[in-house]
Write a protein that holds these residues in place. Structure first.
Motif, PDB file in Angstrom:
ATOM      1  N   ALA A   1       0.831  -1.206   0.000  1.00 34.05           N
ATOM      2  CA  ALA A   1       0.000   0.000   0.000  1.00 34.05           C
ATOM      3  C   ALA A   1       0.866   1.257   0.000  1.00 34.05           C
ATOM      4  CB  ALA A   1      -0.932  -0.010   1.212  1.00 34.05           C
ATOM      5  N   VAL A   2       1.928   1.256   0.815  1.00 35.67           N
ATOM      6  CA  VAL A   2       2.821   2.414   0.858  1.00 35.67           C
ATOM      7  C   VAL A   2       3.497   2.624  -0.493  1.00 35.67           C
ATOM      8  CG1 VAL A   2       4.944   3.311   1.871  1.00 35.67           C
ATOM      9  CG2 VAL A   2       3.211   2.285   3.339  1.00 35.67           C
ATOM     10  N   GLU A   3       3.994   1.535  -1.096  1.00 38.01           N
ATOM     11  CA  GLU A   3       4.647   1.651  -2.396  1.00 38.01           C
ATOM     12  C   GLU A   3       3.671   2.154  -3.459  1.00 38.01           C
ATOM     13  OE1 GLU A   3       6.142  -2.248  -3.024  1.00 38.01           O
ATOM     14  OE2 GLU A   3       7.982  -1.923  -1.857  1.00 38.01           O
ATOM     15  N   GLU A   4       2.422   1.680  -3.386  1.00 38.61           N
ATOM     16  CA  GLU A   4       1.436   2.117  -4.367  1.00 38.61           C
ATOM     17  C   GLU A   4       1.098   3.596  -4.184  1.00 38.61           C
ATOM     18  OE1 GLU A   4      -1.060   1.565  -7.678  1.00 38.61           O
ATOM     19  OE2 GLU A   4       0.631   0.457  -6.821  1.00 38.61           O
ATOM     20  N   ARG A   5       0.998   4.034  -2.913  1.00 42.53           N
ATOM     21  CA  ARG A   5       0.742   5.450  -2.679  1.00 42.53           C
ATOM     22  C   ARG A   5       1.895   6.311  -3.212  1.00 42.53           C
ATOM     23  NH1 ARG A   5      -1.278   3.706   2.405  1.00 42.53           N
ATOM     24  NH2 ARG A   5       0.682   4.273   3.410  1.00 42.53           N
ATOM     25  N   LEU A   6       3.136   5.844  -2.994  1.00 42.82           N
ATOM     26  CA  LEU A   6       4.282   6.592  -3.507  1.00 42.82           C
ATOM     27  C   LEU A   6       4.281   6.638  -5.036  1.00 42.82           C
ATOM     28  CD1 LEU A   6       7.140   5.337  -1.147  1.00 42.82           C
ATOM     29  CD2 LEU A   6       6.042   7.579  -1.133  1.00 42.82           C
ATOM     30  N   ARG A   7       3.936   5.507  -5.648  1.00 45.35           N
ATOM     31  CA  ARG A   7       3.894   5.473  -7.112  1.00 45.35           C
ATOM     32  C   ARG A   7       2.833   6.436  -7.643  1.00 45.35           C
ATOM     33  NH1 ARG A   7       1.262   3.413 -11.297  1.00 45.35           N
ATOM     34  NH2 ARG A   7      -0.370   2.567  -9.958  1.00 45.35           N
ATOM     35  N   ILE A   8       1.640   6.410  -7.029  1.00 46.76           N
ATOM     36  CA  ILE A   8       0.572   7.315  -7.458  1.00 46.76           C
ATOM     37  C   ILE A   8       0.989   8.762  -7.252  1.00 46.76           C
ATOM     38  CG2 ILE A   8      -1.793   8.042  -6.967  1.00 46.76           C
ATOM     39  CD1 ILE A   8      -2.393   5.125  -6.233  1.00 46.76           C
ATOM     40  N   ALA A   9       1.620   9.032  -6.087  1.00 48.38           N
ATOM     41  CA  ALA A   9       2.067  10.402  -5.812  1.00 48.38           C
ATOM     42  C   ALA A   9       3.081  10.861  -6.853  1.00 48.38           C
ATOM     43  CB  ALA A   9       2.661  10.485  -4.403  1.00 48.38           C
ATOM     44  N   ARG A  10       4.008   9.976  -7.234  1.00 51.81           N
ATOM     45  CA  ARG A  10       4.996  10.350  -8.247  1.00 51.81           C
ATOM     46  C   ARG A  10       4.327  10.651  -9.587  1.00 51.81           C
ATOM     47  NH1 ARG A  10       8.177   6.100  -5.947  1.00 51.81           N
ATOM     48  NH2 ARG A  10       7.481   4.712  -7.604  1.00 51.81           N
ATOM     49  N   GLU A  11       3.388   9.769  -9.987  1.00 56.40           N
ATOM     50  CA  GLU A  11       2.727   9.970 -11.272  1.00 56.40           C
ATOM     51  C   GLU A  11       1.950  11.271 -11.291  1.00 56.40           C
ATOM     52  OE1 GLU A  11       2.819   8.304 -14.173  1.00 56.40           O
ATOM     53  OE2 GLU A  11       4.443   7.157 -13.270  1.00 56.40           O
ATOM     54  N   LEU A  12       1.150  11.521 -10.249  1.00 52.77           N
ATOM     55  CA  LEU A  12       0.358  12.742 -10.216  1.00 52.77           C
ATOM     56  C   LEU A  12       1.254  13.977 -10.162  1.00 52.77           C
ATOM     57  CD1 LEU A  12      -2.552  11.723  -7.812  1.00 52.77           C
ATOM     58  CD2 LEU A  12      -2.607  11.929 -10.300  1.00 52.77           C
ATOM     59  N   HIS A  13       2.344  13.880  -9.388  1.00 56.59           N
ATOM     60  CA  HIS A  13       3.264  15.017  -9.310  1.00 56.59           C
ATOM     61  C   HIS A  13       3.868  15.320 -10.673  1.00 56.59           C
ATOM     62  CE1 HIS A  13       7.303  16.788  -8.857  1.00 56.59           C
ATOM     63  NE2 HIS A  13       6.745  17.511  -7.897  1.00 56.59           N
ATOM     64  N   ASP A  14       4.321  14.263 -11.370  1.00 51.97           N
ATOM     65  CA  ASP A  14       4.965  14.486 -12.658  1.00 51.97           C
ATOM     66  C   ASP A  14       3.986  15.034 -13.690  1.00 51.97           C
ATOM     67  OD1 ASP A  14       7.293  13.610 -11.567  1.00 51.97           O
ATOM     68  OD2 ASP A  14       7.173  11.593 -12.377  1.00 51.97           O
ATOM     69  N   VAL A  15       2.753  14.522 -13.665  1.00 47.79           N
ATOM     70  CA  VAL A  15       1.754  15.002 -14.618  1.00 47.79           C
ATOM     71  C   VAL A  15       1.389  16.452 -14.340  1.00 47.79           C
ATOM     72  CG1 VAL A  15      -0.637  14.752 -15.368  1.00 47.79           C
ATOM     73  CG2 VAL A  15       0.816  12.732 -15.139  1.00 47.79           C
ATOM     74  N   LEU A  16       1.063  16.741 -13.080  1.00 48.03           N
ATOM     75  CA  LEU A  16       0.581  18.073 -12.734  1.00 48.03           C
ATOM     76  C   LEU A  16       1.700  19.113 -12.711  1.00 48.03           C
ATOM     77  CD1 LEU A  16      -1.956  17.198  -9.901  1.00 48.03           C
ATOM     78  CD2 LEU A  16      -2.437  17.708 -12.286  1.00 48.03           C
ATOM     79  N   ALA A  17       2.840  18.772 -12.105  1.00 42.12           N
ATOM     80  CA  ALA A  17       3.915  19.761 -11.970  1.00 42.12           C
ATOM     81  C   ALA A  17       4.394  20.245 -13.320  1.00 42.12           C
ATOM     82  CB  ALA A  17       5.074  19.153 -11.177  1.00 42.12           C
ATOM     83  N   HIS A  18       4.552  19.316 -14.266  1.00 42.00           N
ATOM     84  CA  HIS A  18       5.040  19.703 -15.590  1.00 42.00           C
ATOM     85  C   HIS A  18       4.063  20.657 -16.275  1.00 42.00           C
ATOM     86  CE1 HIS A  18       6.233  19.571 -19.720  1.00 42.00           C
ATOM     87  NE2 HIS A  18       5.213  18.802 -20.071  1.00 42.00           N
ATOM     88  N   ARG A  19       2.821  20.250 -16.353  1.00 36.91           N
ATOM     89  CA  ARG A  19       1.840  21.064 -17.078  1.00 36.91           C
ATOM     90  C   ARG A  19       1.542  22.379 -16.365  1.00 36.91           C
ATOM     91  NH1 ARG A  19       1.872  19.357 -22.213  1.00 36.91           N
ATOM     92  NH2 ARG A  19       1.788  17.069 -22.288  1.00 36.91           N
ATOM     93  N   ILE A  20       1.400  22.333 -15.065  1.00 37.29           N
ATOM     94  CA  ILE A  20       1.105  23.557 -14.324  1.00 37.29           C
ATOM     95  C   ILE A  20       2.262  24.551 -14.433  1.00 37.29           C
ATOM     96  CG2 ILE A  20       0.607  24.506 -12.037  1.00 37.29           C
ATOM     97  CD1 ILE A  20      -1.699  23.001 -13.322  1.00 37.29           C
ATOM     98  N   SER A  21       3.487  24.031 -14.469  1.00 36.42           N
ATOM     99  CA  SER A  21       4.640  24.920 -14.646  1.00 36.42           C
ATOM    100  C   SER A  21       4.577  25.625 -15.997  1.00 36.42           C
ATOM    101  CB  SER A  21       5.938  24.126 -14.524  1.00 36.42           C
ATOM    102  OG  SER A  21       6.096  23.625 -13.219  1.00 36.42           O
TER     103      SER A  21
END
Length: 395
Positions: A183-203
């Protein structure tokens, strides 16, 4: 500690109660057998029966003393007593069985050895006095060993049941720990994916919005707004795609959002030129250099490499200002090497400045998950550098 003392007190009370009951039964049998056979009970017989019962009271408090007391009083009753009853056998059976099954092996063996020694001595004296050995002799020497063996068998069974129970508890605990880890690994994976998707475009949106706010030419402002619109559309599409994968549900026919999600291209190193174009349009002139022969990379490696490049360029766009960036991808036989450099404002505090969020940590996690490594820091000549090495195994 109070609970242990309470349980120990209850155990002692139980042993004393058992001793009193056995003593009463033994005394009753002494009188009954004496009356039926016309034999007068002796004081020595009662004392030896009482000694065996006292040994039962000491089973938990002093196991070895209890074993010795029971082991000595049982054969002496048959040697010195006047009434032959099976009351000492009951005392010996309960005492030695309890000692052996509870794990007091030395005490059980001590009691059994004392009984066998005295019984053997009694039979020897009988033979020397002119008597002969009989079946009763072998019975008298065999039953103490049978009681000891039964106690050992019970102890082994209890130990086996405890081990089975402990293994079940350990297995359950291991399953829970593995589930929590997943569960922890999956949360980290989801957090990484959402961060990469949102941070890039929002920037990109943030840079274009800032450019539109400072441009006085309406045509240039409209161009920046169109870029914002396109970046927003791409952001929504990638976000829907990511959430669609996480939800794993089939969208109804005609759902425009789901259709966009299905059409969203998979992030891959093959899309680096498109990525470079987006950053160039946002104000960060980006060049891509490919070295070596690009083969079919494992999906996890391809995605991680793309996300690392994307996040590194996003950091350059945020912090480097009007600068240039160079992306180098080296394809080797067993690994992919990535290099993202920019010539923006670096300085000694560049790492701390660029690590204010989760970008560098996310890139390092992606590399570590695949068994690779990532380093990042200011360049001596100015700017910032990110270097990553990703093994290409499919594990």
């Amino acid at each position: 500690m109070p609970g242990f003392v309470h349980r120990r007190a209850e155990g002692l009370r139980g042993d004393i109660t058992l001793a009193v009951v056995v003593a009463a039964v033994a005394a009753g049998l002494e009188f009954v057998y004496g009356a039926l056979r016309g034999e007068a009970p002796s004081v020595m017989g009662f004392l030896l029966l009482g000694g065996g019962a006292a040994g039962l009271a000491l089973l938990r408090l002093a196991p070895r003393s209890a074993g010795l007391l029971i082991g000595v009083s049982t054969p002496l009753y048959y040697i010195l007593g006047t009434v032959d009853t099976w009351a000492p056998v009951l005392t010996f059976g309960i005492g030695v069985f309890r000692l052996a099954s509870d794990g007091h092996r030395c005490a059980a063996i001590l009691g059994t050895g004392a009984t066998l020694s005295l019984l053997s001595l009694g039979e020897l004296l009988t033979v020397l006095a002119g008597g002969s050995l009989s079946e009763r002799t072998f019975y008298a020497l065999a039953w103490p060993l049978l009681v000891l063996a039964a106690g050992e068998a019970m102890r082994n069974r209890r130990a086996y049941l405890r081990e089975v129970q402990q293994r079940a508890l350990d297995a359950e605990r291991t399953r829970e720990e593995e589930a929590q880890l997943r569960a922890v690994e999956e949360r980290l994976r989801i957090a990484r994916e959402l961060h990469d998707v949102l941070a890039h475009r929002i920037s990109l949106i943030n840079v274009q919005a800032g450019a539109a706010a400072h441009r006085r030419d309406p045509e240039q402002a409209f161009d920046a707004l169109n870029e914002i619109k396109q970046a927003s559309r791409e952001t929504l599409r990638e976000l829907r795609s990511t959430l669609g994968v996480l939800r794993q549900v089939d969208a109804p026919a005609g759902d425009t959002d789901s259709a966009l999600a299905e059409l969203a291209p998979t992030p891959s190193l093959r899309r680096l030129e498109t990525l470079a174009t987006e950053f160039t349009q946002a104000g960060l002139s980006t060049e891509i250099h490919q070295e070596g022969t690009a083969g079919d990379l494992p999906a996890a490696v391809d995605l991680a490499a793309y996300r690392i490049v994307q996040e590194a360029l996003t950091n350059s766009l945020r912090h480097a200002g009007s600068a240039r960036a160079w992306v180098t991808v080296e394809h080797g036989g067993n690994e992919v090497r990535l290099s993202v450099l920019d010539n923006g404002s670096g300085g000694s505090d560049g790492t701390a400045r660029r690590d204010g969020g989760h970008g560098l940590a996310g890139m390092a996690e992606r590399a570590r998950v695949l068994g690779g490594e990532l380093t990042a820091g200011p360049r001596p000549e100015g700017g910032f550098a990110v270097h990553a090495r990703l093994p290409c195994h499919s594990g």
